[in-house]
Each structure stands twice: as structure tokens, then as C-alpha cells.
Scaffold this motif. Sequence first.
Motif, mmCIF file in Angstrom:
data_model
loop_
_atom_site.group_PDB
_atom_site.id
_atom_site.type_symbol
_atom_site.label_atom_id
_atom_site.label_comp_id
_atom_site.label_asym_id
_atom_site.label_seq_id
_atom_site.Cartn_x
_atom_site.Cartn_y
_atom_site.Cartn_z
ATOM 1 N N VAL A 432 41.601 35.401 45.578
ATOM 2 C CA VAL A 432 42.458 35.611 46.746
ATOM 3 C C VAL A 432 41.972 36.729 47.666
ATOM 4 O O VAL A 432 42.219 36.703 48.873
ATOM 5 C CB VAL A 432 43.911 35.887 46.305
ATOM 6 C CG1 VAL A 432 44.498 34.666 45.623
ATOM 7 C CG2 VAL A 432 44.001 37.102 45.388
ATOM 8 N N LEU A 433 41.284 37.735 47.122
ATOM 9 C CA LEU A 433 41.014 38.956 47.889
ATOM 10 C C LEU A 433 39.525 39.264 47.949
ATOM 11 O O LEU A 433 38.795 39.036 46.988
ATOM 12 C CB LEU A 433 41.739 40.143 47.227
ATOM 13 C CG LEU A 433 41.585 41.520 47.881
ATOM 14 C CD1 LEU A 433 42.323 41.579 49.209
ATOM 15 C CD2 LEU A 433 42.090 42.608 46.936
ATOM 16 N N GLU A 434 39.092 39.785 49.088
ATOM 17 C CA GLU A 434 37.774 40.395 49.200
ATOM 18 C C GLU A 434 37.983 41.876 49.469
ATOM 19 O O GLU A 434 38.664 42.253 50.427
ATOM 20 C CB GLU A 434 36.956 39.758 50.324
ATOM 21 C CG GLU A 434 35.549 40.301 50.419
ATOM 22 C CD GLU A 434 34.711 39.569 51.461
ATOM 23 O OE1 GLU A 434 33.523 39.904 51.606
ATOM 24 O OE2 GLU A 434 35.235 38.666 52.129
ATOM 25 N N THR A 435 37.432 42.736 48.626
ATOM 26 C CA THR A 435 37.662 44.169 48.760
ATOM 27 C C THR A 435 36.896 44.740 49.952
ATOM 28 O O THR A 435 36.047 44.080 50.556
ATOM 29 C CB THR A 435 37.213 44.921 47.488
ATOM 30 O OG1 THR A 435 35.779 44.873 47.402
ATOM 31 C CG2 THR A 435 37.813 44.306 46.238
ATOM 32 N N ALA A 436 37.174 46.000 50.257
ATOM 33 C CA ALA A 436 36.475 46.664 51.359
ATOM 34 C C ALA A 436 34.980 46.733 51.103
ATOM 35 O O ALA A 436 34.182 46.776 52.043
ATOM 36 C CB ALA A 436 37.047 48.072 51.546
ATOM 37 N N GLU A 437 34.596 46.709 49.821
ATOM 38 C CA GLU A 437 33.182 46.730 49.457
ATOM 39 C C GLU A 437 32.573 45.339 49.423
ATOM 40 O O GLU A 437 31.399 45.176 49.068
ATOM 41 C CB GLU A 437 33.000 47.399 48.088
ATOM 42 C CG GLU A 437 33.344 48.871 48.043
ATOM 43 C CD GLU A 437 34.857 49.133 48.093
ATOM 44 O OE1 GLU A 437 35.253 50.191 48.615
ATOM 45 O OE2 GLU A 437 35.636 48.262 47.631
ATOM 46 N N GLY A 438 33.379 44.325 49.770
ATOM 47 C CA GLY A 438 32.874 42.961 49.810
ATOM 48 C C GLY A 438 32.840 42.264 48.462
ATOM 49 O O GLY A 438 32.115 41.270 48.303
ATOM 50 N N LEU A 439 33.630 42.727 47.501
ATOM 51 C CA LEU A 439 33.666 42.112 46.179
ATOM 52 C C LEU A 439 34.896 41.220 46.034
ATOM 53 O O LEU A 439 35.967 41.547 46.555
ATOM 54 C CB LEU A 439 33.700 43.187 45.085
ATOM 55 C CG LEU A 439 32.501 44.123 45.004
ATOM 56 C CD1 LEU A 439 32.713 45.147 43.895
ATOM 57 C CD2 LEU A 439 31.226 43.326 44.768
ATOM 58 N N PRO A 440 34.775 40.120 45.323
ATOM 59 C CA PRO A 440 35.938 39.257 45.115
ATOM 60 C C PRO A 440 36.861 39.824 44.052
ATOM 61 O O PRO A 440 36.421 40.429 43.077
ATOM 62 C CB PRO A 440 35.314 37.936 44.648
ATOM 63 C CG PRO A 440 34.026 38.338 44.003
ATOM 64 C CD PRO A 440 33.544 39.559 44.736
ATOM 65 N N MET A 441 38.158 39.627 44.248
ATOM 66 C CA MET A 441 39.165 39.944 43.235
ATOM 67 C C MET A 441 40.154 38.776 43.195
ATOM 68 O O MET A 441 40.579 38.276 44.247
ATOM 69 C CB MET A 441 39.898 41.242 43.545
ATOM 70 C CG MET A 441 39.043 42.495 43.400
ATOM 71 S SD MET A 441 38.372 42.761 41.730
ATOM 72 C CE MET A 441 39.869 43.083 40.795
ATOM 73 N N GLY A 442 40.516 38.377 41.994
ATOM 74 C CA GLY A 442 41.330 37.189 41.861
ATOM 75 C C GLY A 442 42.634 37.421 41.131
ATOM 76 O O GLY A 442 42.924 38.515 40.626
ATOM 77 N N VAL A 443 43.417 36.363 41.082
ATOM 78 C CA VAL A 443 44.637 36.322 40.288
ATOM 79 C C VAL A 443 44.571 35.112 39.368
ATOM 80 O O VAL A 443 43.774 34.190 39.574
ATOM 81 C CB VAL A 443 45.902 36.238 41.168
ATOM 82 C CG1 VAL A 443 46.066 37.508 41.990
ATOM 83 C CG2 VAL A 443 45.879 35.003 42.069
ATOM 84 N N GLN A 444 45.402 35.131 38.351
ATOM 85 C CA GLN A 444 45.494 34.030 37.408
ATOM 86 C C GLN A 444 46.904 33.449 37.436
ATOM 87 O O GLN A 444 47.885 34.197 37.499
ATOM 88 C CB GLN A 444 45.184 34.522 35.992
ATOM 89 C CG GLN A 444 45.400 33.487 34.894
ATOM 90 C CD GLN A 444 45.087 34.039 33.513
ATOM 91 O OE1 GLN A 444 44.167 33.586 32.859
ATOM 92 N NE2 GLN A 444 45.869 35.025 33.064
#
Length: 478
Positions: A432-444
Amino acid sequence: MTELHELTALEQWQGLQKGEIGVSELTEHYLARINSLNPALGAFVAVTDAAARTRAAEVAAQATRTATLWGLPIGDKDLQQRAGIPARFGSRLMADFVPTESDDLVQALDDAGAVSLGKTATPEFGLPSYTETLAGPPARNPWDLSLGSGGSSGGAAVAVAARMLPFAPGSDGGGSVRIPAAACGLVGLKPSRGRVPAASGVDKLAGLPVAGPLARTVADAALLLDAMIAPLGGRPDHHFTLRSPGDDGGPLLAAAVRGEGRFQLGVMTTSAWDNAYSIEIAPEAQAALALAVAELSALGHGLEETTLEPDDSYAPAFRTIWQAGAAGIPAEGDAQEQLLEPLTRWLMHRGRALTARNLAEALAALSVYERSFIRQLSRFDAVLTPALALTPRPIGWYDAHDGEANFAQQVQYTPFTSMVNVSGLPAIVLPVLETAEGLPMGVQLIGRPGGEATLLALGAQLERRLRWQHRVPAIARA
């Protein structure tokens, strides 16, 4: 002009069906991508160019195109055996092993019309949740090459994220599809125990490992899962195959494309490990969860915070099963043991030291936990958690020599996944998310038994709003 790898797997399949894309053309396109990108990324441990070209020609010559994956490229995770192709299981011990028969899952994907381009990287015997081995280079995260891809389906995730494959099969015994999907910005789906006939989990220790898809979109994940369940597009005919109440046996792709429904959702940040380890959720993981909650609320879903009941039995029982799973590694004598990595040797010796009583007690404890977990979540259509507790880990972050420290690190990175395997429930990870550093972060999202259609519908709704399928790592834009 749109490049073939920029199309979704579903769009590629539609192009193949219409004759706008040739099977050999698509195969050659992806082989060229692999040849260009794999040296930097380590997604594939073997590229079977000649076999892929032969297979593509055979598929193209078929009189009918009704097979679910007709002409689409995939990669076999290197835990799966394909006749005549080395299966190294991420281990130096298995360097010379060439199977004479294919696994059921490999055969099912062949029956579905797929074209295998090679073997994707996995850690040694698929045991850890990161893909770094002494048998070859690490599988590097396409979003930042200094970071790992997760595991154990790390090579598959890297290949899909970097557009070296349209999607890929993986296996998940404690999070091994969902962890790399979250680390690499993909959709990863662990099916219900019993859902996939060729890799149901029913016949495995504690019923933990099942096969599932990694993909860029929810519809692509559903397309690959449908092929795993019923390769020729019909109703699965296998006594292990689970269906949820009211399931008509139709394709899950329909639920993923429609993305319909309003549901009652739980939101949870507790895990089965909380009594045994200090679990801290990074701000980036919290932000991904908050974004998903806000979007699902805006879509009209009911959301309610929930927590798991404390349980002291889970951690020691799961540790016992993890160690027992390594007891059968085919290493006898010091010479063969020295080919194993330190963590694997530690696990193997711990597993072989277990008694029948130890194993029976652990299995009983996990069976009790399974019933408790399902009961606690039963009032919800699905339950939302972070996908990972931390951002993707740097390569070399895990302790390679201290098994206890290594296990703690894995738990602290991935506390929300293994309890889903123990319970046999389906779960989907969404980037769902792209961090300020350009990394993906998800949910389950964790579903009810046989509740894949609900998870896919929810995923499709979030995908329409957040459009993660259009995020591309810089290395994949070449």
C-alpha cells in the motif's frame, strides 16, 4: 510504445489469446530481461534458455489455447523439482542433484500452459525468511540493492518486481510468499490449507507449507492461483481441495476483477510471538497500516480494533516444528554437514535431538492454537495487520552463526505471518505504501477458511485507489 513487460500478466494473456503476442516472442522478451538484470539482482539461480524455447514452441503449436496460463512465462522456485533440471534447494549439499520426475505443482503449472524460464533463488532448504546463501549470490531487493528481498520465495519476488517475470509461484510455510512480496512491493497470497491440490499443506508437518502466487496486481495473483487450483480452468478434482461455504468452484479471478463488497474488518497489531519476544513495529509499518485503515474506511467497510489473547504455548511449539522440519535434511557425516550453512546445521541437529514426545506435544499445542486463533477472529470477514514489523532488512543483517539470535531476528521482522500458516487461513499482502526513501511497505489481510475471494475483492478495491501496480524500481526501467 508499451513494452511487453509493462503489461500485466492478464493483459499479456489477453494479447496471447488474440494473437497480438506470440508465445516465443514473449519468452524471448523475458529471457533478454533476465540476461540483462539477473547478474545484479540474483533472482534466478539457473536460466533454462534452451528448454524454455522448446517449451514455448510446443505451447504455441497446441491446437487449443484454453489452458489458464497459455504461453505465460514463470519461474520454478528452487525447492520445486522439474525433471532434468538441477534442483539445488539453495544448498551446496544438493549441487549435483537432478530429479528424474517433476513435482505435482510443476506439472500443474505445465498443464496450465505456462513456460518455465528457470529456477528462482531460495535460501537453504527454504528454512529462513531471507534469501542469502553460500550457494550463490543473495537475491537483492530491486528497490535498493543493499537490502534483502525476504524469503524464502525471495528470488521469485525479485524477478516479478524487476519485471523479469509477469508473476511467479512461491511456497509459504511461515510467510515465505508474503514476506518477500512485502519487501519487494508485490501482492502475495497464501491460500487456505487444502485450497491448492498440488501443494495443499495437508500432507506436511503441522500443515504449514502451501503454494501461492506473487504478482504485481491482485488480478494477476488470482489468475496464477486459479491455475494452481484447476490448471485447465475447470473445477478442481481432488479430495484435499477446500471450498468455502457457497463457493461454486468458479475462478477467483472474477472476484479480483470485480472487487465488490462491503465487509467487517478487524485491525490488529498483536501477534502470536508477543509473549516470547520484544516486537516493535517501525513507524513505516505503522504508516502503511494507517493508510490502509483510512482507505478501507473511505470505501465504507466497518473497522474495529482487536487484539489476540496472550498465549505462552505458541513460540516453543512453533520453534520445535521449525527445527523438526530440518531433521530430514539428507546430510550424513561430517563432510556433508560441512556443506551446510551454520544456521542449517544448528537447526538439523536440534531437530534430530527432539523426541517423539517433544514433537507430539508441539503438534498438539499448535492444533489448540489454530482453533483459538480462528475463534478469536471469527466475527470478522478479514483482519488487517502490518505485513512486516520492520522495513526491508539489509543484506548481511541476520546473524549467520548464532541460531537463537537468528531466530529472534526473523521473528522480530516477520511476527505477523507464521500464525496464519498454523491456523491454515488464507492471507494476502498488499503493497500500500511507498516510504520517503522509496521503499515499499505493505499490509496483510487474513481471511476466513476458504475466504480467498473476500481477500481478493478487498485487495482490488485498495489497488484501484492506491495504484501500486504503476510503481517501478529504477533498475527495472532500463
